[in-house]
Design a protein around this motif. Structure first.
Motif, PDB file in Angstrom:
ATOM      1  N   PRO A  45       0.806  -1.233   0.000  1.00 45.41           N
ATOM      2  CA  PRO A  45       0.000   0.000   0.000  1.00 45.41           C
ATOM      3  C   PRO A  45       0.837   1.280   0.000  1.00 45.41           C
ATOM      4  CG  PRO A  45      -0.913  -1.575   1.543  1.00 45.41           C
ATOM      5  CD  PRO A  45       0.391  -2.156   1.072  1.00 45.41           C
ATOM      6  N   ALA A  46       2.049   1.225   0.551  1.00 43.26           N
ATOM      7  CA  ALA A  46       2.901   2.421   0.568  1.00 43.26           C
ATOM      8  C   ALA A  46       3.275   2.875  -0.837  1.00 43.26           C
ATOM      9  CB  ALA A  46       4.167   2.160   1.385  1.00 43.26           C
ATOM     10  N   LEU A  47       3.180   1.970  -1.835  1.00 38.57           N
ATOM     11  CA  LEU A  47       3.477   2.358  -3.217  1.00 38.57           C
ATOM     12  C   LEU A  47       2.491   3.392  -3.743  1.00 38.57           C
ATOM     13  CD1 LEU A  47       4.466  -1.066  -4.844  1.00 38.57           C
ATOM     14  CD2 LEU A  47       5.956   0.886  -4.364  1.00 38.57           C
ATOM     15  N   ALA A  48       1.307   3.477  -3.115  1.00 41.90           N
ATOM     16  CA  ALA A  48       0.357   4.512  -3.516  1.00 41.90           C
ATOM     17  C   ALA A  48       0.970   5.893  -3.302  1.00 41.90           C
ATOM     18  CB  ALA A  48      -0.944   4.378  -2.723  1.00 41.90           C
ATOM     19  N   GLY A  49       1.737   6.034  -2.227  1.00 42.73           N
ATOM     20  CA  GLY A  49       2.413   7.309  -1.980  1.00 42.73           C
ATOM     21  C   GLY A  49       3.466   7.606  -3.023  1.00 42.73           C
ATOM     22  N   VAL A  50       4.144   6.577  -3.502  1.00 39.33           N
ATOM     23  CA  VAL A  50       5.145   6.760  -4.556  1.00 39.33           C
ATOM     24  C   VAL A  50       4.476   7.207  -5.849  1.00 39.33           C
ATOM     25  CG1 VAL A  50       6.929   5.622  -5.925  1.00 39.33           C
ATOM     26  CG2 VAL A  50       6.660   5.049  -3.507  1.00 39.33           C
ATOM     27  N   TYR A  51       3.327   6.586  -6.175  1.00 37.91           N
ATOM     28  CA  TYR A  51       2.586   6.976  -7.376  1.00 37.91           C
ATOM     29  C   TYR A  51       2.174   8.449  -7.296  1.00 37.91           C
ATOM     30  CZ  TYR A  51      -1.097   7.179 -10.911  1.00 37.91           C
ATOM     31  OH  TYR A  51      -1.869   7.545 -11.995  1.00 37.91           O
ATOM     32  N   VAL A  52       1.590   8.831  -6.150  1.00 36.96           N
ATOM     33  CA  VAL A  52       1.133  10.211  -5.974  1.00 36.96           C
ATOM     34  C   VAL A  52       2.320  11.171  -6.026  1.00 36.96           C
ATOM     35  CG1 VAL A  52       0.048  11.816  -4.350  1.00 36.96           C
ATOM     36  CG2 VAL A  52      -0.927   9.542  -4.695  1.00 36.96           C
ATOM     37  N   GLN A 230      -4.115  18.286   0.603  1.00 39.07           N
ATOM     38  CA  GLN A 230      -5.209  17.797  -0.237  1.00 39.07           C
ATOM     39  C   GLN A 230      -4.818  16.500  -0.929  1.00 39.07           C
ATOM     40  OE1 GLN A 230      -7.356  20.377  -3.342  1.00 39.07           O
ATOM     41  NE2 GLN A 230      -5.970  19.175  -4.610  1.00 39.07           N
ATOM     42  N   THR A 231      -3.590  16.448  -1.442  1.00 36.12           N
ATOM     43  CA  THR A 231      -3.126  15.262  -2.150  1.00 36.12           C
ATOM     44  C   THR A 231      -3.044  14.060  -1.217  1.00 36.12           C
ATOM     45  OG1 THR A 231      -1.843  16.690  -3.633  1.00 36.12           O
ATOM     46  CG2 THR A 231      -1.280  14.351  -3.619  1.00 36.12           C
ATOM     47  N   VAL A 232      -2.596  14.289   0.003  1.00 30.33           N
ATOM     48  CA  VAL A 232      -2.533  13.215   0.996  1.00 30.33           C
ATOM     49  C   VAL A 232      -3.932  12.680   1.299  1.00 30.33           C
ATOM     50  CG1 VAL A 232      -2.082  12.753   3.444  1.00 30.33           C
ATOM     51  CG2 VAL A 232      -0.357  13.894   2.047  1.00 30.33           C
ATOM     52  N   PHE A 233      -4.890  13.575   1.486  1.00 30.01           N
ATOM     53  CA  PHE A 233      -6.256  13.159   1.799  1.00 30.01           C
ATOM     54  C   PHE A 233      -6.838  12.325   0.657  1.00 30.01           C
ATOM     55  CE2 PHE A 233     -10.898  14.176   1.726  1.00 30.01           C
ATOM     56  CZ  PHE A 233     -11.244  13.450   2.853  1.00 30.01           C
ATOM     57  N   ILE A 234      -6.666  12.800  -0.574  1.00 29.61           N
ATOM     58  CA  ILE A 234      -7.193  12.074  -1.732  1.00 29.61           C
ATOM     59  C   ILE A 234      -6.496  10.729  -1.901  1.00 29.61           C
ATOM     60  CG2 ILE A 234      -7.375  12.108  -4.259  1.00 29.61           C
ATOM     61  CD1 ILE A 234      -7.625  15.180  -4.033  1.00 29.61           C
ATOM     62  N   GLY A 235      -5.189  10.708  -1.688  1.00 33.20           N
ATOM     63  CA  GLY A 235      -4.416   9.514  -1.960  1.00 33.20           C
ATOM     64  C   GLY A 235      -4.525   8.413  -0.917  1.00 33.20           C
ATOM     65  N   PHE A 236      -4.858   8.779   0.341  1.00 32.95           N
ATOM     66  CA  PHE A 236      -4.764   7.779   1.399  1.00 32.95           C
ATOM     67  C   PHE A 236      -6.037   7.561   2.212  1.00 32.95           C
ATOM     68  CE2 PHE A 236      -0.318   8.888   0.713  1.00 32.95           C
ATOM     69  CZ  PHE A 236       0.287   7.645   0.717  1.00 32.95           C
ATOM     70  N   GLY A 354       4.553  20.579  -2.695  1.00 37.30           N
ATOM     71  CA  GLY A 354       3.893  20.037  -1.510  1.00 37.30           C
ATOM     72  C   GLY A 354       3.258  18.696  -1.800  1.00 37.30           C
ATOM     73  N   ALA A 355       2.667  18.561  -2.994  1.00 34.54           N
ATOM     74  CA  ALA A 355       2.036  17.300  -3.391  1.00 34.54           C
ATOM     75  C   ALA A 355       3.064  16.205  -3.623  1.00 34.54           C
ATOM     76  CB  ALA A 355       1.207  17.506  -4.653  1.00 34.54           C
ATOM     77  N   LEU A 356       4.318  16.581  -3.806  1.00 34.14           N
ATOM     78  CA  LEU A 356       5.401  15.602  -3.915  1.00 34.14           C
ATOM     79  C   LEU A 356       5.938  15.223  -2.538  1.00 34.14           C
ATOM     80  CD1 LEU A 356       7.654  14.030  -5.382  1.00 34.14           C
ATOM     81  CD2 LEU A 356       8.903  16.196  -5.573  1.00 34.14           C
ATOM     82  N   ILE A 357       6.199  16.233  -1.701  1.00 32.64           N
ATOM     83  CA  ILE A 357       6.878  15.992  -0.427  1.00 32.64           C
ATOM     84  C   ILE A 357       5.941  15.407   0.630  1.00 32.64           C
ATOM     85  CG2 ILE A 357       8.016  17.143   1.518  1.00 32.64           C
ATOM     86  CD1 ILE A 357       9.261  19.059  -0.509  1.00 32.64           C
ATOM     87  N   LEU A 358       4.730  15.932   0.745  1.00 35.17           N
ATOM     88  CA  LEU A 358       3.862  15.474   1.825  1.00 35.17           C
ATOM     89  C   LEU A 358       3.369  14.030   1.648  1.00 35.17           C
ATOM     90  CD1 LEU A 358       1.821  18.626   2.920  1.00 35.17           C
ATOM     91  CD2 LEU A 358       3.996  17.743   3.743  1.00 35.17           C
ATOM     92  N   PRO A 359       2.972  13.583   0.437  1.00 37.97           N
ATOM     93  CA  PRO A 359       2.636  12.152   0.312  1.00 37.97           C
ATOM     94  C   PRO A 359       3.813  11.229   0.614  1.00 37.97           C
ATOM     95  CG  PRO A 359       1.695  13.368  -1.515  1.00 37.97           C
ATOM     96  CD  PRO A 359       2.629  14.318  -0.799  1.00 37.97           C
ATOM     97  N   LEU A 360       5.021  11.634   0.220  1.00 39.42           N
ATOM     98  CA  LEU A 360       6.187  10.820   0.548  1.00 39.42           C
ATOM     99  C   LEU A 360       6.441  10.835   2.053  1.00 39.42           C
ATOM    100  CD1 LEU A 360       8.600  11.759  -2.390  1.00 39.42           C
ATOM    101  CD2 LEU A 360       7.214   9.693  -2.125  1.00 39.42           C
ATOM    102  N   TRP A 374      -1.268   8.997  12.156  1.00 36.75           N
ATOM    103  CA  TRP A 374      -0.073   9.805  12.409  1.00 36.75           C
ATOM    104  C   TRP A 374       0.429  10.463  11.127  1.00 36.75           C
ATOM    105  CZ3 TRP A 374       3.465   6.725  16.348  1.00 36.75           C
ATOM    106  CH2 TRP A 374       2.731   6.544  17.524  1.00 36.75           C
ATOM    107  N   GLY A 375       0.265   9.757  10.015  1.00 40.94           N
ATOM    108  CA  GLY A 375       0.656  10.346   8.738  1.00 40.94           C
ATOM    109  C   GLY A 375      -0.166  11.578   8.405  1.00 40.94           C
ATOM    110  N   PHE A 376      -1.484  11.502   8.638  1.00 44.40           N
ATOM    111  CA  PHE A 376      -2.340  12.666   8.400  1.00 44.40           C
ATOM    112  C   PHE A 376      -1.952  13.828   9.309  1.00 44.40           C
ATOM    113  CE2 PHE A 376      -5.362   9.452   6.647  1.00 44.40           C
ATOM    114  CZ  PHE A 376      -5.580  10.051   5.422  1.00 44.40           C
ATOM    115  N   ALA A 377      -1.704  13.532  10.575  1.00 48.97           N
ATOM    116  CA  ALA A 377      -1.354  14.594  11.530  1.00 48.97           C
ATOM    117  C   ALA A 377      -0.047  15.277  11.140  1.00 48.97           C
ATOM    118  CB  ALA A 377      -1.267  14.019  12.934  1.00 48.97           C
ATOM    119  N   ALA A 378       0.954  14.487  10.732  1.00 48.07           N
ATOM    120  CA  ALA A 378       2.239  15.061  10.333  1.00 48.07           C
ATOM    121  C   ALA A 378       2.088  15.980   9.129  1.00 48.07           C
ATOM    122  CB  ALA A 378       3.234  13.938  10.027  1.00 48.07           C
ATOM    123  N   CYS A 379       1.249  15.580   8.189  1.00 45.31           N
ATOM    124  CA  CYS A 379       1.071  16.375   6.966  1.00 45.31           C
ATOM    125  C   CYS A 379       0.205  17.608   7.195  1.00 45.31           C
ATOM    126  CB  CYS A 379       0.479  15.504   5.864  1.00 45.31           C
ATOM    127  SG  CYS A 379       1.599  14.199   5.301  1.00 45.31           S
TER     128      CYS A 379
END
Length: 398
Positions: A45-52, A230-236, A354-360, A374-379
């Motif tokens: 599932p972490a590969l979704a972050g790589v795609y985003v 926004q990208t994190v919310f949509i992606g995860f 931001g859409a590159l750094i925060l999903p990673l 915790w990922g959402f809180a950090a972002c």
């Protein structure tokens, strides 16, 4: 002439609404139906972050360089090109192996990146300055509309025909609308400069426009935090709910409910920013709302009822999914004459960073802790910083 301008504004607003709907659908559908793809291909599932993140990197490059091409070929032609790229990206993902997902992220991310500066250039030409936040907000409601389609139709098509067919149907939708825009080109690309030769400096023209303006730099910093979250919310978010045991259709429905709320929210914030509340103050308040909402997700877990997840998702939708019209209209207002597309592209390039750094960042936190919350809180932390800064600083001005 006084009668023709509103008519042209209405026509181009409708066209760009559909263009942005296709862009949102094309950019985000793979993320929305990612649980089915992950299960079918047995992926981490972490590969979704790589795609985003890869899509965001591509978007960053394309938005930095699109300003000169908009000036030469016209914003409507670039809108058509963006839609064709989105179609190719979706069709590539449908092929399946990981290398084609990388191709999809690069081409689709680039198409999505070009779509917003192109539409902003057109609306910047025809919108009365005082009503620009509202006009841009109406256009940007197309993004949650596209996400709504992704959240409702995507899982349904996936269950019925499979995830590959869902991607192929979305690709066809983008391609058909690219062709449908052709009759408008003669009217709305009248300001293009066909004799303008290509310059290497065009590749960073948008960044130069923003770098020269302190006010645009402030907007770029805000866009970094907003677009990244926004990208994190949509992606995860959908992935998070499915890993807690909720079905893909249920998770997609909760996500779509949040997107429904974003439509009137964007219009309301646009109306509020059109002479009622200073855009700086409005964006500062939205920033703090983003930080609070994602902080609550940091406390979430398997014991939470679905209704509570839906409530927090609505909070994120009201803030992290609803800032666009206010920020983009400010970027167009502060742009040098004739450079609305370049200025918007430059500001959005920071958003793509931001859409590159925060999903990673999210993927890293998830890999280290196994905790989505915790990922959402950090972002959400960059939004907290932006909110404090915007509410303490003097009003944006050039």
């Amino acid at each position: 002439m006084a009668v023709a301008i509103p008519r042209l504004l209405l026509v181009i607003l409708g066209a760009m609404f559909m263009q942005q709907t296709c862009a949102a659908l094309g950019r985000n559908l793979p993320s929305i139906i990612a649980p089915a793809i992950i299960l079918d291909l047995d992926l981490d599932p972490a590969l979704a972050g790589v795609y985003v993140g890869l899509a965001a990197a591509s978007s960053l490059a394309f938005q930095m360089g699109c300003g000169g091409f908009i000036l030469r070929w016209g914003a409507l032609r670039m809108s058509q090109l963006a839609l064709v790229m989105l179609a190719i990206g979706l069709a590539s993902a449908a092929v399946g192996p990981l290398i084609f997902f990388a191709i999809s992220a690069i081409i689709g991310g680039g198409g999505s990146a070009v779509s917003t500066p192109a539409s902003s250039h057109l609306l910047g030409r025809y919108s009365p300055p005082k009503q620009a936040p509202l006009v841009f907000s109406i256009k940007q409601t197309a993004v949650p509309a596209g996400l709504l389609l992704s959240g409702l139709v995507g899982p349904w098509l996936t269950a019925w025909l499979g995830w590959r067919a869902a991607l192929e149907i979305a690709a066809l939708f983008c391609l058909v609308f690219a062709v449908a825009l052709q009759p408008l080109r003669a009217t709305f690309d009248g300001d293009r400069m066909p004799g303008r030769g290509f310059k290497v400096s065009d590749l960073w023209l948008s960044g130069v426009v923003v770098a020269r303006s302190p006010a645009l730099r402030n907007l770029a910093f805000a866009c970094f935090a907003f677009n990244g979250l926004q990208t994190v919310f949509i992606g995860f978010f959908v992935i998070y709910l499915t890993q807690l045991g909720h079905g893909l259709a249920t998770a997609g429905a909760v996500f779509s409910l949040a997107m429904v709320v974003a439509v009137p929210a964007r219009i309301f914030w646009g109306w509020l920013g059109s002479g009622h509340v200073a855009p700086r103050v409005l964006m500062g308040g939205l920033s703090l709302g983003m930080a609070v909402s994602t902080g609550l997700l940091g406390l979430s877990g398997a014991g939470w009822p679905l209704a509570l997840f839906a409530t927090v998702a609505i909070g994120i939708s009201l803030t992290a999914m609803s800032w666009h019209g206010v920020l983009l209209s400010e970027a167009a207002r502060l742009a040098p004459p004739g450079m609305s597309g370049a200025a918007t592209g430059g500001v959005l390039s920071s958003g793509q960073l931001g859409a590159l750094i925060l999903p990673l960042t999210y993927a890293l936190v998830l890999s280290l802790t196994g905790q989505h919350g915790w990922g959402f809180a950090a972002c959400g932390l960059p939004a907290l910083v932006v909110g404090i800064a915007l509410l303490r600083r003097p009003a944006l001005r050039d």
